[in-house]
Design a protein around this motif. Sequence first.
Motif: not given
Length: 336
Positions: A268-269, A285-287, A292-293, A299-300
């Motif tokens: 979950s971060f 990853t995109e997931k 995260l965004f 982040v990338l």
Amino acid sequence: MLACLLWPLSRLYGLLAELRRLAFRAGYFRSERLPVPVVVVGNVVAGGAGKTPVVIALVQHLQARGLQVGVVSRGYGRTSPHCLEVLPGTPIEASGDEPALIWRATGAPVFVASRRTEAARALLAAHPQTQVIVCDDGLQHYALQRDVEIAVFDERGVGNGWLLPAGPLREPWPERLRRGVRAGGRGIDLVLHTGEHAALRGFSGFGSTRRLADHALRADGSRVALESLAGQPLLALAGIAKPEAFFAMLRARGLVLTETRALPDHYSFDSYPRPQDKGCTVICTEKDAVKLFPRQADVLAVPLEFSPEPAFFTAVDALLVPLLSPLPSSHGHQTA
């Protein structure tokens, strides 16, 4: 040794699972038929096997055929108990990471609920033009009747071939190929392998390819060429079923990973500490990025491009032809 000790429990698990299946087939438990075809993408092995990329690729293919497609999911790990539609402002905690990723990748209506039948009814009420529903996971969710069943396998295959908890299987294999919960007793229609090679003995199924995209995405949607990151110190993190596979793919593209952080699947971060090393670019990853965004916009995220072999889509279309009149002519499909 541990598997042998757990084998009696796996026998009990199998008996209870079989009794439940028979109860649905006999009508003791209600199984709902929807007015549109339902395609279930799932697995008979516990743990992640790459279902979400398959769902995305399948939805994009059907959209390219001109069909109106909706997606239902349980939304694993989400905090909300309510049935809801994934929308731009929906918190990831309420929808789950995979439904959010499917919605962003396809633009299709995505509904989540603890019972997929409830999600499907809500989807059709809100989007009555829907022609096909794709169910993310749910091979064992017998309350929702289905027209096409797709089983996804990775390199593990069926493991030791035993049921939980002695082995990885949720239900017996290959028996699941031959018997289902639908009228007529049909079983799995299609098998798709997400690994580099087929992992089932005596049954090949369809293959697929997966590779990292040639770019990474920023939070605003802009792109960064992956080759431009070569030589830069990178901190790679992944909260997916197989983090090391993601790290290996990054290294194979010539990227230098100063540090890697393998996190639990669906992480979950919420308590993740922001990296303090300002000299490293965080790549994920995109997931992971959908969570995260909002917390760390710099982040990338590197997209995964997943492509089942063309014969797989041909087989899907052949199964849907009798259910859709007429099926629009093909104009190709996109990869996830």
